[in-house]
Design an enzyme around this catalytic site. Structure first.
Site, PDB file in Angstrom:
ATOM      1  N   GLU A 241       0.804  -1.218   0.000  1.00 25.45           N
ATOM      2  CA  GLU A 241       0.000   0.000   0.000  1.00 25.45           C
ATOM      3  C   GLU A 241       0.843   1.277   0.000  1.00 25.45           C
ATOM      4  OE1 GLU A 241      -3.911  -2.143   2.010  1.00 25.45           O
ATOM      5  OE2 GLU A 241      -2.804  -0.669   3.202  1.00 25.45           O
TER       6      GLU A 241
ATOM      7  N   GLU B  48      -5.233  -8.355  -1.757  1.00 21.02           N
ATOM      8  CA  GLU B  48      -5.738  -8.335  -0.378  1.00 21.02           C
ATOM      9  C   GLU B  48      -7.144  -7.766  -0.400  1.00 21.02           C
ATOM     10  OE1 GLU B  48      -3.160  -6.599   2.709  1.00 21.02           O
ATOM     11  OE2 GLU B  48      -4.943  -5.692   3.594  1.00 21.02           O
TER      12      GLU B  48
END
Length: 521
Positions: free
Chosen positions: A198, A316
């Site tokens: 991220e 994810e």
């Protein structure tokens, strides 16, 4: 008196019919050609780095489920992984960009994660010892699991002086090199390496520019080629493992160049925060569930235009962020979202879908403390066993509350159809139609050739309560055996000419062995 009882019985029957109506539905499957393809191991689950003191909304739902403190010898854990033969597992998450590997000369100390106000995600740096790495790989080897390992992508960088979240400078690959060298020397099998977590676009706690990240992913690809010279066993390279931003992703693929990125990974938490009281309603709302479809379409187009050598992965996805919803994410209801997402992403040519998490948080496939499988574990296992990698165009003419998907069956012949009923009051009697429209002389038919019975797997919540964490298969609760093995999941056989009845708030997998689909030949 008898007449009164008879009248009362009729009234009750009429009320029952009104409260739970049934609709006839035609589901059309275009079996001549496939519209997309997934990886053989499409279903994936994650193991995260969170320590026991990771808390959200005044609760700490991770327990001892992180990479560093998970009981790797737990028999239920081992059996749950083995049942997939194999299960793809992504080892990674928010704290991976703070993990040092205690190997070689680049990591002198081996610190533990500690709460730290100014640390990324509120934690200090942590460390993976080679003893723990050995234990992790022992579990993967014993269970046949397929590993994706997320590397620390912030080593060597420094925070920008003008932007608190921007990290600048080249990635220092030495610690990753030392880990790979050790891993290869031990013969451990890593299917893929992923760089960072991220860090793309605006990031979450930190970010890296697309141009810089592209430069670093090229460095990772070169490192993998050097450390694993045998192309037949060489791990894939994945990235950027974050939330999709079209411009950032396009630039990243352009700058990194051809044949560098094998899997373009992005994350999905489309249900909002875990403490939102609307979570249970969003999961049952077809219009809300459809909102994420544009993202899947956009990223599939990005791959097609800027990185056709790559493939889109959901790296994810936990539904609700900040560890999931305490009263929703581990229950039967979550399957409405989860299985619908598996179906939807596969139609947009995604290769892999990684569920957050195998264990840990409120959204785990296994209970964090007892390791007992939650309903979504069984849903994902049925998908893995029944749904093949060839995706078929599937439509229906009735209600948006009936979600329909079909694939070539994993075990030939035939197709498997997934039917998800979001309605709490309407049942659907489904007839599956074979659309052979590429051949105008052939009409749409229910395919009368053959006599193999239909194989049906009906999933319903215990007691009709969709917030139960017990799921029934064809009316029987799915529970571990006395030896802590995953129970067998056998279908009920049905007349292939009869409709498939999908009860309110239920999920059905149905395998049609006699369905003639050229795409599945």
């Amino acid at each position: 008196m008898i007449a009164k009882v008879t009248v009362l019985s009729i009234l009750l029957l009429l009320l029952s019919a009104v409260s739970s109506s049934a609709e006839d539905v035609k589901v059309t499957v275009q079996g001549v050609t496939s519209i997309a393809n997934t990886d053989d191991n499409f279903v994936c689950a994650t193991i995260d780095w969170w320590p026991i003191n990771k808390c959200d909304y005044n609760q700490c739902p991770w327990g001892k489920s992180g990479v560093l403190n998970l009981d790797l010898k737990n028999k239920i854990l081992s059996n749950a992984i083995k049942a997939f033969q194999p299960l793809r597992i992504r080892v990674g998450g928010s704290l991976q960009d703070q993990v040092l590997y205690k190997v070689g000369n680049s990591a002198k100390k081996c610190p533990h994660f500690k709460l730290k106000k100014d640390g990324l995600f509120g934690f200090s740096k942590g460390c993976l010892s080679m003893n723990r790495w050995d234990e992790i790989n022992d579990l993967f080897n014993q269970t046949g699991a397929v590993m994706t390992f997320g590397l620390n992508a912030l080593i060597g960088r420094k925070k920008s002086k003008t932007d608190d979240t921007l990290w600048e400078g080249d990635w220092n690959a030495q610690n990753a090199r030392d880990l790979m060298k050790y891993t290869a020397s031990k013969g451990y099998k890593i299917e893929s390496y992923e760089l960072g977590n991220e860090l793309c676009a605006s990031g979450v706690s930190a970010k890296v520019s697309a141009e810089q990240y592209a430069k670093d992913i090229v460095a990772l690809k070169n490192l993998v080629r050097e450390m694993y010279p045998d192309a037949t066993t060489q791990p894939k390279v994945l990235g950027p493992a974050g939330f999709f931003d079209k411009q950032w992703f396009n630039t990243f693929l352009e700058k990194s160049g051809q044949d560098v990125v094998d899997g373009l990974t992005h994350h999905i938490y489309n249900l909002g925060p875990g403490n939102d009281p609307e979570l249970i309603n969003r999961i049952q709302d077809p219009y809300y569930l459809d909102q994420i479809a544009q993202t899947y379409k956009d990223i599939s187009e990005t791959v097609k235009e800027f990185g056709p050598w790559s493939g889109a992965w959901v790296g994810e996805a936990g539904g609700a962020f900040n560890s999931g919803g305490k009263y929703v994410s581990h229950t039967f209801a979550d399957g409405f979202w989860f299985l619908d997402q598996l179906g939807m992403t596969s139609t947009f040519n995604h290769k892999v879908f990684c569920r957050q998490a195998l264990i840990g948080g409120n959204y785990a496939l296994l209970n964090t403390t007892t390791f007992i499988p939650n309903p979504d574990y069984y849903g994902s296992l049925l998908w893995h066993r029944l749904m093949g990698k060839n995706v078929l165009a599937t439509t229906q003419n009735a209600s948006p509350y009936l979600r329909v998907y079909s694939h070539c069956s994993k075990e030939k012949p035939g197709i498997t159809v997934l039917l998800i009923n979001l309605s709490n009051s309407t049942s659907f009697d489904v007839s599956v139609i074979n659309d052979m429209n590429l051949y105008p002389s052939q009409e749409q038919t229910q395919d009368s050739q053959g006599e193999k019975p239909r194989e049906e797997y009906h999933l319903t919540p215990e007691g009709g309560n969709i917030q139960s964490d017990v799921v029934l298969l064809n009316g029987t609760p799915l529970k571990l055996t006395n030896s802590l093995d995953i129970p067998s999941m056998e279908p009920k056989l049905a007349d292939r000419y009869s409709p498939i009845t999908v009860a309110p708030h239920s999920i059905v997998f149905a395998t049609l062995r006699d369905f003639k689909a050229p795409a599945c030949a």
